[in-house]
Design a protein around this motif. Structure first.
Motif, PDB file in Angstrom:
ATOM      1  N   THR A  61      -1.378   5.254  -8.889  1.00  0.00           N
ATOM      2  CA  THR A  61      -0.603   6.443  -9.531  1.00  0.00           C
ATOM      3  C   THR A  61       0.446   6.924 -11.034  1.00  0.00           C
ATOM      4  OG1 THR A  61       0.077   7.697  -6.766  1.00  0.00           O
ATOM      5  CG2 THR A  61       1.087   9.127  -8.649  1.00  0.00           C
ATOM      6  N   HIS A  95      -4.075  -6.770  -5.372  1.00  0.00           N
ATOM      7  CA  HIS A  95      -3.541  -6.630  -3.765  1.00  0.00           C
ATOM      8  C   HIS A  95      -3.747  -7.994  -2.986  1.00  0.00           C
ATOM      9  CE1 HIS A  95      -2.459  -3.500  -1.457  1.00  0.00           C
ATOM     10  NE2 HIS A  95      -3.271  -2.594  -2.380  1.00  0.00           N
ATOM     11  N   SER A 114       0.718  -1.367  -0.181  1.00  0.00           N
ATOM     12  CA  SER A 114       0.024  -0.076   0.451  1.00  0.00           C
ATOM     13  C   SER A 114       0.954   1.162  -0.378  1.00  0.00           C
ATOM     14  CB  SER A 114      -0.454  -0.182   1.045  1.00  0.00           C
ATOM     15  OG  SER A 114      -1.846   0.814   1.130  1.00  0.00           O
TER      16      SER A 114
HETATM   17  N1  LIG Z   1      -3.031  13.612  -5.506  1.00  0.00           N
HETATM   18  C1  LIG Z   1      -1.717  13.225  -4.315  1.00  0.00           C
HETATM   19  N2  LIG Z   1      -1.521  14.002  -4.074  1.00  0.00           N
HETATM   20  C2  LIG Z   1      -1.014  14.322  -2.947  1.00  0.00           C
HETATM   21  N3  LIG Z   1      -0.069  12.898  -2.635  1.00  0.00           N
HETATM   22  C3  LIG Z   1      -0.310  12.131  -3.187  1.00  0.00           C
HETATM   23  C4  LIG Z   1      -1.701  11.641  -4.037  1.00  0.00           C
HETATM   24  N4  LIG Z   1      -2.341  11.125  -4.744  1.00  0.00           N
HETATM   25  C5  LIG Z   1      -1.846   9.891  -4.007  1.00  0.00           C
HETATM   26  N5  LIG Z   1      -0.367  10.218  -3.452  1.00  0.00           N
HETATM   27  C6  LIG Z   1       0.480   9.803  -2.785  1.00  0.00           C
HETATM   28  O1  LIG Z   1       1.022   9.023  -3.381  1.00  0.00           O
HETATM   29  C7  LIG Z   1       1.501   7.312  -2.324  1.00  0.00           C
HETATM   30  C8  LIG Z   1       1.228   6.624  -3.706  1.00  0.00           C
HETATM   31  O2  LIG Z   1      -0.337   6.346  -3.453  1.00  0.00           O
HETATM   32  P1  LIG Z   1      -0.550   5.530  -4.566  1.00  0.00           P
HETATM   33  O3  LIG Z   1      -2.523   5.492  -4.726  1.00  0.00           O
HETATM   34  O4  LIG Z   1      -0.353   5.702  -6.226  1.00  0.00           O
HETATM   35  O5  LIG Z   1      -0.478   3.948  -4.123  1.00  0.00           O
HETATM   36  P2  LIG Z   1      -1.083   2.286  -4.086  1.00  0.00           P
HETATM   37  O6  LIG Z   1      -0.244   2.141  -4.431  1.00  0.00           O
HETATM   38  O7  LIG Z   1      -2.264   2.224  -5.359  1.00  0.00           O
HETATM   39  O8  LIG Z   1      -1.706   2.365  -3.018  1.00  0.00           O
HETATM   40  P3  LIG Z   1      -2.277   1.251  -2.570  1.00  0.00           P
HETATM   41  O9  LIG Z   1      -2.550  -0.084  -2.249  1.00  0.00           O
HETATM   42  O10 LIG Z   1      -2.697   1.422  -1.043  1.00  0.00           O
HETATM   43  O11 LIG Z   1      -3.915   1.438  -3.329  1.00  0.00           O
HETATM   44  C9  LIG Z   1       0.590   7.507  -0.963  1.00  0.00           C
HETATM   45  O12 LIG Z   1       2.068   7.963   0.167  1.00  0.00           O
HETATM   46  C10 LIG Z   1       0.083   9.333  -1.665  1.00  0.00           C
HETATM   47  O13 LIG Z   1      -0.470   9.301  -0.416  1.00  0.00           O
END
Ligand SMILES: Nc1ncnc2c1ncn2[C@@H]1O[C@H](COP(=O)(O)OP(=O)(O)OP(=O)(O)O)[C@@H](O)[C@H]1O
Ligand SMILES: [Mg+2]
Length: 252
Positions: A45, A209, A39
């Motif tokens: 992103t 996941h 996570s």
């Molecule tokens: N719009 C935004 N502004 C600032 N930070 C962001 C934004 N979107 C995502 N982040 C940050 O980028 C990082 C990666 O987030 P992301 O959602 O890509 O992770 P993920 O691998 O998809 O996690 P998960 O498995 O929980 O969905 C996190 O620390 C999140 O807080």
């Protein structure tokens, strides 16, 4: 092997904080590529770069190169769709983790985007609605209540309706962010079977996941860790849950 996308040195930062770091990878056409990782490792992103959804956030900076083949060979995303994000999103459809049906009828959920975003006739729209509901295996279940509220469908049906809405726009690439996360085992199985059929027509990039699901579906698998793509595996390498678990084990 033809590629539907080539990512080169992609870096994405929010408010000057890098979230995706210098990622390079190839997405094969008509295969399922799965992104896994802890996570917060940047999977969503990264996925959102393909349809430029990150740009909706002020403070987001993207660098590097992303090339997509949306039917006419690989071209730079920035060149093809510099002027129209909508045109890009018609070709690169996205399904989110939780079903986001509109508070209108089942039929309108699919017809509305088609009316807004295409010049299709009413007749052609009707055909697309029926075809996409068939594609997701919903038609036989709900054809007698197409005009009742979509919110009355079960969670699994709602997610399949959302997928039908994306498919109706006839994209080339499907982005799926944990598409079965909110579903029970049976509904998840149904979506998985569907994806295995749909990959003949679409290139699929999905986040999961579930390591068992990743093993079942992935032709290509990418492990993310702290914004870096740390490992890429192909089905031929043998993708096992044990191998994946070791790669994304939480740091103690
Ligand atoms: N719009 C935004 N502004 C600032 N930070 C962001 C934004 N979107 C995502 N982040 C940050 O980028 C990082 C990666 O987030 P992301 O959602 O890509 O992770 P993920 O691998 O998809 O996690 P998960 O498995 O929980 O969905 C996190 O620390 C999140 O807080
Ligand atoms: Mg995510």
């Amino acid at each position: 092997m033809k590629n539907a996308a080539q990512v080169r040195h992609l870096t994405i930062a929010f408010d000057n904080k890098p979230i995706v770091n210098d990622v390079c990878l190839d997405i094969p056409s008509h295969q399922i590529s799965v992104l896994v990782g802890r996570s917060g490792s940047g999977k969503t992103t990264f996925l959102r770069a393909f349809n430029r959804l990150n740009e909706e956030h002020t403070g987001c900076q993207t660098s590097g190169e992303l090339c997509l083949d949306l039917g006419t060979g690989l071209e730079k995303q920035s060149d093809i769709y510099a002027g129209s994000v909508t045109a890009l999103r018609l070709r690169v459809g996205m399904l989110f983790q939780t079903p986001n049906v509109l508070p209108v009828s089942i039929w309108r959920n699919i017809a509305m985007p088609l009316e807004k975003l295409t010049n299709l006739s009413r007749e052609a729209i009707s055909q697309r609605v029926e075809k996409s509901l068939n594609d997701v295996g919903l038609w036989s279940e709900i054809h007698d209540r197409l005009h009742s509220p979509a919110t009355r469908l079960s969670g699994g049906q709602q997610q399949r309706l959302c997928l039908a809405r994306v498919l109706a726009l006839e994209p080339k690439i499907l982005l799926l962010d944990e598409p079965t996360a909110s579903l029970d085992v049976l509904a998840s199985k149904h979506i998985e079977q569907l994806l295995q059929q749909l990959v003949e027509r679409y290139t699929i990039i999905m986040v999961s996941h579930s390591l068992s699901q990743a093993c079942r579906l992935a032709n290509k698998l990418f492990v993310f860790d702290s914004g870096n793509m740390v490992k890429s595996l192909s089905k031929q390498d043998g993708i096992t849950e044990e191998k994946l678990a070791a790669l994304i084990e939480p740091r103690l």
